[in-house]
Design an enzyme around this catalytic site. Sequence first.
Site, short mmCIF file in Angstrom:
data_model
loop_
_atom_site.label_atom_id
_atom_site.label_comp_id
_atom_site.label_asym_id
_atom_site.label_seq_id
_atom_site.Cartn_x
_atom_site.Cartn_y
_atom_site.Cartn_z
N PRO A 79 43.54 52.04 35.77
CA PRO A 79 44.43 51.31 36.67
C PRO A 79 45.20 50.27 35.83
CG PRO A 79 42.12 50.75 37.12
CD PRO A 79 42.12 51.79 36.03
N ALA A 136 44.61 45.55 35.55
CA ALA A 136 43.24 45.25 36.01
C ALA A 136 42.39 44.71 34.87
CB ALA A 136 42.61 46.51 36.59
N LEU A 179 42.08 46.18 31.94
CA LEU A 179 41.48 47.29 31.18
C LEU A 179 42.35 47.69 29.98
CD1 LEU A 179 40.03 49.50 34.07
CD2 LEU A 179 38.90 47.73 32.73
N SER A 234 45.59 48.29 29.65
CA SER A 234 46.56 49.39 29.81
C SER A 234 47.81 49.16 28.97
CB SER A 234 46.91 49.59 31.29
OG SER A 234 47.39 48.39 31.85
N ALA A 271 47.01 50.00 25.41
CA ALA A 271 46.84 51.45 25.27
C ALA A 271 48.21 52.13 25.22
CB ALA A 271 46.00 51.99 26.42
N ASP A 274 42.94 43.55 22.30
CA ASP A 274 43.24 44.77 23.07
C ASP A 274 43.84 45.85 22.17
OD1 ASP A 274 42.56 43.08 25.14
OD2 ASP A 274 44.18 43.72 26.46
O1 PMV Z 1 43.30 39.67 30.45
P1 PMV Z 1 42.04 40.37 30.21
O2 PMV Z 1 41.32 40.58 31.46
O3 PMV Z 1 42.22 41.56 29.38
O4 PMV Z 1 41.07 39.43 29.32
C1 PMV Z 1 41.40 38.20 28.82
C2 PMV Z 1 40.32 37.71 27.91
C3 PMV Z 1 40.30 36.20 27.74
O5 PMV Z 1 39.26 35.90 26.82
C4 PMV Z 1 40.00 35.52 29.06
C5 PMV Z 1 41.63 35.67 27.21
C6 PMV Z 1 41.93 36.03 25.78
O6 PMV Z 1 43.11 35.88 25.38
O7 PMV Z 1 41.04 36.41 25.02
#
Ligand code: PMV
Length: 309
Positions: free
Chosen positions: A99, A102, A104, A106, A109, A147
Amino acid sequence: MLPLHPEGRACGKVILLGEHSVVYGRPALAAGLPDGVTLRARPLEEPMGPIELAVPCWDLDLVLRPDTEHPVGRACLEVLTHCDGPVTGWRIEGESCLPSRAGLGSSAALTVALARLALGPEGNRDEVVQASMAGERVFHGEPSGIDSEVAARGGVIWFVRGEPVEQVRLGRALPLVVVPSGVPRSTADQVAKVRRKRERLPALVEPLLDVLGRLTAEGRACLERGDLDTLGELMDLAHALLGGLDVSSAVLDELCHRARHAGAVGAKLTGAGGGGCVIALSRPEVAQAVRSACQAGPDAPFSVEIEPR
Ligand code: PMV
């Protein structure tokens, strides 16, 4: 200018431990969700025609003109330009089981898969990550890079801001149920909330962040020796501490409770919190029960197994 490759793939992500504390220099553990995004490219008949990008499961159907204001369009053009790839003459179609919006991963990716269309499946991973981050900056300002790294690598990574990423060697497969809460959230708002709390109550919040950091290090040791029971306990503790930082919610608490009740070894919010997803460490024999117990928003809970490497 080289043509695009026919296919590019990338993982989605969940943060296993260390969200929020990672912003303040502590470590985080993130896992790549296999089959995050697959992009396929074919040439248009008109080589000077703008690139078309369609990802039907995200309701995305864009024409990437140079003056596009759509953030996804702008991000994709940034990635292609960064890779010295073509910016006209291709149609790109995508599939995803993630999704969007959310937490995850995306967007990472998508940008990693796009960089792989330009640089090839065997393209240099650091270049792929750099290209993805050029796109991620359009979405997220100054992203930490976690990410993009996990989208490009898969498996589980150990991430500390400003330090080289380490791939964690899992002692055994990691069985997770990912539960989308259906509640939208803003990462920036949740991060700002923690920042304000830390400014107001530094003597309390700093030790909490330290514990989250130490807990993440313990979690890495559990992953390496394949100790799911202790890892589950750590996930429960992390969820409680994140609640103390005010980034959980009644819905997320309830989903964790239901997952544990259905047999998960541990459960916690993942990512920024306030909404987004919960992850539940669920051995295969209880995974179905956990998924059924945790149906919340429009996106169904799903199982993933992170394989050892
Ligand atoms: O936005 P998300 O849900 O992928 O995660 C953010 C992670 C945090 O540690 C809260 C913020 C960050 O920049 O690391």
